[in-house]
Design an enzyme around this catalytic site. Structure first.
Site, mmCIF file in Angstrom:
data_model
loop_
_atom_site.group_PDB
_atom_site.id
_atom_site.type_symbol
_atom_site.label_atom_id
_atom_site.label_comp_id
_atom_site.label_asym_id
_atom_site.label_seq_id
_atom_site.Cartn_x
_atom_site.Cartn_y
_atom_site.Cartn_z
ATOM 1 N N ARG A 187 0.811 -1.273 -0.089
ATOM 2 C CA ARG A 187 0.047 0.006 0.093
ATOM 3 C C ARG A 187 0.926 1.368 -0.181
ATOM 4 O O ARG A 187 0.498 2.359 -0.488
ATOM 5 C CB ARG A 187 -0.966 -0.014 1.093
ATOM 6 C CG ARG A 187 -2.244 -0.987 0.990
ATOM 7 C CD ARG A 187 -3.380 -0.752 2.013
ATOM 8 N NE ARG A 187 -4.378 -1.313 1.776
ATOM 9 C CZ ARG A 187 -4.850 -2.619 1.928
ATOM 10 N NH1 ARG A 187 -3.775 -3.529 2.377
ATOM 11 N NH2 ARG A 187 -5.999 -2.973 1.439
ATOM 12 N N SER A 275 -14.269 -37.557 -16.798
ATOM 13 C CA SER A 275 -13.903 -37.652 -17.958
ATOM 14 C C SER A 275 -15.093 -37.902 -19.012
ATOM 15 O O SER A 275 -16.090 -38.290 -18.612
ATOM 16 C CB SER A 275 -12.872 -38.835 -18.348
ATOM 17 O OG SER A 275 -12.872 -39.493 -19.517
ATOM 18 N N LYS A 281 -12.181 -41.859 -13.928
ATOM 19 C CA LYS A 281 -11.327 -41.063 -13.682
ATOM 20 C C LYS A 281 -12.075 -39.887 -12.593
ATOM 21 O O LYS A 281 -13.241 -39.513 -12.529
ATOM 22 C CB LYS A 281 -11.177 -40.143 -15.124
ATOM 23 C CG LYS A 281 -10.389 -41.039 -16.283
ATOM 24 C CD LYS A 281 -9.021 -41.133 -15.634
ATOM 25 C CE LYS A 281 -8.433 -39.838 -15.940
ATOM 26 N NZ LYS A 281 -8.118 -39.188 -17.117
ATOM 27 N N ASN A 283 -10.419 -36.382 -12.226
ATOM 28 C CA ASN A 283 -9.348 -35.577 -12.578
ATOM 29 C C ASN A 283 -9.113 -34.379 -11.608
ATOM 30 O O ASN A 283 -9.807 -33.716 -11.138
ATOM 31 C CB ASN A 283 -9.527 -34.941 -14.049
ATOM 32 C CG ASN A 283 -9.534 -36.081 -15.169
ATOM 33 O OD1 ASN A 283 -8.869 -37.004 -14.875
ATOM 34 N ND2 ASN A 283 -10.247 -35.878 -16.158
ATOM 35 N N ARG A 314 8.424 9.496 -21.457
ATOM 36 C CA ARG A 314 7.338 8.922 -21.591
ATOM 37 C C ARG A 314 7.499 7.907 -23.033
ATOM 38 O O ARG A 314 7.956 8.413 -23.837
ATOM 39 C CB ARG A 314 5.927 9.342 -21.539
ATOM 40 C CG ARG A 314 4.715 8.648 -21.589
ATOM 41 C CD ARG A 314 3.507 9.444 -21.674
ATOM 42 N NE ARG A 314 3.461 10.323 -20.348
ATOM 43 C CZ ARG A 314 3.405 11.505 -20.361
ATOM 44 N NH1 ARG A 314 3.518 12.201 -21.439
ATOM 45 N NH2 ARG A 314 3.502 12.284 -19.237
#
Length: 438
Positions: A187, A275, A281, A283, A314
């Protein structure tokens, strides 16, 4: 496939970004810039740089008027920045040219855009903090609850010595706890930009430093006490923090993907992916997303750092690159937090699988040190290597084999709970540190 998964109707739920997404919309950017323009006018009016009656009118209008982003698109494409079109639209909507002429007095586009960005990044940080607190609380609970649950530690993908699940969780959490402690310092990098056309503040009145300090106070941002048009540290500091955040969460994803593998099955993930054709499966979708976000974040961070080298006072190309990359990086961090928190809520260890996967080979190091009490250390290591090979070839438990050949060895002394070392303490120390920081 959509150009970005974050805004995709099809893929968006895979990478949820929560409230952070709304901070990187055209409307949010315009609203932030209007707030800056209004606060600048109010500060300039108080300093006598512009008429105070005009300053009050501009400030009031900045809070009330709505500007359509689409109406600024053509001019933004031509000018390369949205501020000229925004100022023109603001003046038209005010319908008070005697006051509107003082909008954006003495500032430059980068002042308005960078300061508006800082306002939005402040909100991003608040969302990150809340999400990280949730993640850390869950990690602390898991670490404490399983501080003494033995499992195999793995180095180079090979089983090494026993550790505890709580210590593994703590290893995920310590980097996140450090990152959370740094947010207050971030901050201090959220600062106003007010330096004028070429960074010299030449049209910002007789005391531009006082004006900048007044604007900083009005917006609740830090006064940098200098121009930072080409010093992108206020941006890169946050970007680097986000990159470290997604890297730390990517580590969680990598470990959980490995621990949930069929042959290992030492954790359950709560919800898992299905799957399209293989019914068995489960996953590890969420861990895979965390890994992907870490890859993505690393690439974005590299690009952003390359774009931090502005030529002269700039540079269009590098600034444009920042616009392309920084929002994506911030959304990557948000998606990591939004993915990690529910993943951890559903995470649970499988003690029976952990026990099943541990063999006597995990005691090899401890056994070699036990033998070193009977013979020189190099000989003890060679003897244990030979016993380990014999154990692997014959399927005989290494602890039992060592006790048979060396009767002074008591098998009970080499059970996994006896070999955890500092693992339980590390797990509890982490949980305690989280609660102390809360």
């Amino acid at each position: 496939m959509s150009a970005t998964l974050f805004g995709s109707q099809l893929y968006g739920k895979l990478v949820p970004t929560g409230e952070v997404a709304r901070l990187f919309t055209d409307s949010a950017e315009i609203r932030a810039m209007l707030i800056v323009l209004g606060a600048l006018a109010k500060a300039e009016g108080a300093a006598g740089i512009i008429p105070e009656i005009s300053a009050k009118a501009i400030h009031r209008a900045s809070l009330e008027l709505q500007v359509d982003p689409g109406g600024l698109a053509e001019a933004t494409g031509a000018n390369g920045v949205p501020v000229p079109a925004l100022v023109a639209a603001f003046r038209d909507l005010m319908q008070a040219p005697e006051h509107a002429q003082y909008i954006h007095w003495g500032a430059t586009s980068q002042d308005i855009m960078d300061t508006g960005l800082m306002l939005r990044l402040r909100q991003v940080l608040s969302h990150y903090e809340a999400g990280l607190d949730r993640v850390l609380t869950r990690l602390a609970d898991l670490a404490e609850a399983h501080a003494e649950l033995p499992m195999a530690a793995r180095t180079y993908g090979q089983q090494a010595t026993p550790t505890s699940f709580g210590a593994v969780v703590a290893s995920w959490g310590w980097p996140l706890l450090d990152l959370r402690a740094e947010t207050a310092g971030l901050r201090d990098r959220l600062c106003v930009s007010l330096s004028g056309a070429a960074g010299t503040a030449s049209m910002l009145g007789p005391d531009p430093e006082a004006l900048r300090a007044e604007l900083s106070e009005a917006l609740g941002l830090v006064d940098p006490k200098r121009s930072w048009h080409t010093d992108r540290a206020p941006v890169t500091k946050i970007a680097g923090w986000v990159a470290r955040l997604v890297t730390a969460m990517g580590k969680i994803g990598e470990d959980l993907t490995a621990l949930a593998a069929t042959e290992v099955a030492e954790v359950t993930l709560g919800e898992a992916g299905a799957s399209s054709t293989m019914p068995q499966k489960q996953n590890p979708v969420a861990p895979s997303v965390l890994s992907m976000l870490a890859h993505h974040g690393a690439g974005l961070q590299t690009t952003l750092m390359q774009a931090a080298r502005h030529r002269h006072q700039r540079d269009g190309a590098t600034w444009f690159t920042e616009w392309m990359v920084l929002p994506q990086l911030c959304l990557t961090g948000a998606a990591a937090i939004e993915t990690c928190a529910p993943l951890l809520d559903g995470l649970a260890p499988r003690p029976e699988a952990m026990a099943r996967n541990m063999s006597g080979a995990l005691a090899a190091e401890a056994l070699s040190f036990a033998l070193a009490r009977e013979m020189p250390r190099p000989e003890a290591q060679n003897a244990m290597k030979a016993l380990a090979r014999e154990s692997a070839e014959t399927g005989t438990d290494l602890i039992a084999l060592a006790a048979e050949r060396h009767p002074r060895i008591a098998p009970v002394d080499f059970a996994p709970p006896r070999l955890l070392g500092t693992a339980p303490a590390e797990a509890r120390d982490f949980a305690r540190a989280v609660r102390m920081q809360a």
